[in-house]
Design an enzyme around this catalytic site. Structure first.
Site, mmCIF file in Angstrom:
data_model
loop_
_atom_site.group_PDB
_atom_site.id
_atom_site.type_symbol
_atom_site.label_atom_id
_atom_site.label_comp_id
_atom_site.label_asym_id
_atom_site.label_seq_id
_atom_site.Cartn_x
_atom_site.Cartn_y
_atom_site.Cartn_z
ATOM 1 N N ILE A 142 39.162 36.111 51.666
ATOM 2 C CA ILE A 142 39.305 34.663 51.464
ATOM 3 C C ILE A 142 40.715 34.152 51.746
ATOM 4 O O ILE A 142 40.915 32.947 51.915
ATOM 5 C CB ILE A 142 38.864 34.224 50.049
ATOM 6 N N TYR B 219 48.117 34.288 35.888
ATOM 7 C CA TYR B 219 46.683 34.277 36.176
ATOM 8 C C TYR B 219 46.089 32.894 35.892
ATOM 9 O O TYR B 219 45.402 32.316 36.737
ATOM 10 C CB TYR B 219 45.973 35.340 35.338
ATOM 11 N N LEU C 184 30.605 39.513 38.405
ATOM 12 C CA LEU C 184 29.729 38.345 38.378
ATOM 13 C C LEU C 184 28.998 38.172 39.701
ATOM 14 O O LEU C 184 27.797 37.905 39.731
ATOM 15 C CB LEU C 184 30.529 37.086 38.056
#
Length: 276
Positions: free
Chosen positions: A37, A125, A12
């Site tokens: 991150i 998840y 994406l």
């Protein structure tokens, strides 16, 4: 407008960067090598130095089955990584778009799920992505949480690419027919993110292509539009056991798009046909 994109080398993220650049945005795209991150100091340093108007956070741990085996890693990336991005974005008063998932629901619904339905993730998840949502809500005040499903596109690994690759060596393929969802073309999703980010209509959004299908129906249409003569055989989830439980039904209803005056994404068949 200055936009920073995390996960810029992913499926994406790549399309988001390309689309925004084509539309004249000043875009800064970072992959894990440039900005991990999970490293709070690095995230703060990068975001503070660039001072973007918008941060689009697409970076994520997306290996659904592997997450069951290494939950610490899934939560480190999807929860703590998102916390780090949210804190840094809030510090410079940047809008934040966080990409979430249909896996925050339990898959037991029988009709399209809107943004106000209760979450109940059944996998590591899903739980880790929901934890990311919670951090965004707690630590930021100008955010868009965007849940999506069954994403595919020209970049990264996805169901469409897998089916086409299998068709090179197989005449018939078994595909699960008892899981229902909405395929989402990455460019269509990127266009909606671009629409959102110039507004102040903050909140949680469901964005997938219109319509629904099973994985079996999705595969059938892929081969049809690609001109491949492959026999697609429907089967049950039980015939393809996996480590993580898949949702039986995860069709997302874009209620927030409707009530905030945004148009719906195109029908999934139309997008698939145009991009094969």
């Amino acid at each position: 407008m200055k936009v920073l994109v995390t996960g810029a080398k992913g499926q994406l993220g790549t399309d988001v960067v390309l689309l925004l650049k084509e539309n004249g945005y000043d875009v800064y795209g970072f992959g894990r090598d440039e900005m991990d991150i999970t490293n709070q100091e690095k995230v703060d340093e990068v975001i503070t130095s660039i001072r973007p108007d918008v941060v689009i956070h697409t970076a994520a741990y997306t290996k659904v089955d592997q997450a069951e085996l290494e939950p610490d890693k899934a939560f480190q990336v999807n929860a703590i990584g998102t916390r780090n991005v949210a804190v840094a974005a809030h510090k410079i008063d940047a809008k934040l778009i966080y990409i979430s998932t249909d896996y925050v629901f339990d898959g037991t619904a029988t009709e399209p799920i809107d943004e106000f339905q209760p979450t109940n993730p059944q996998t590591i998840y899903g739980k880790s992505k929901l934890a990311g949502e919670q951090y965004v809500r707690e630590l930021h005040n100008k955010f868009f949480i965007v849940r999506t499903s069954w994403v595919y596109g020209a970049h990264g690994n996805n169901f469409v690419k897998t089916m086409l690759k299998l068709s090179e060596t197989m005449d018939e393929i078994k595909v699960v027919a008892d899981q229902i969802g909405s395929p989402t073309y990455a460019v269509d999703l990127a266009e909606k993110l671009a629409e959102l980010c110039v507004t102040e209509k903050y909140g949680t959004y469901h964005i997938s292509n219109e319509g629904k299908c099973s994985w079996y129906e999705f595969a059938y249409e892929i081969f049809k539009f690609a001109g491949k003569e492959i026999k697609v055989i429907p089967c049950t989830t039980g015939e393809f056991p996996s480590t993580a439980k898949r949702p039986n039904y995860s069709v997302l209803k874009p209620l927030m798009l409707e009530i905030n005056g945004f148009g719906k994404a195109p029908n999934w068949r139309n997008s698939l046909k145009m991009n094969l």
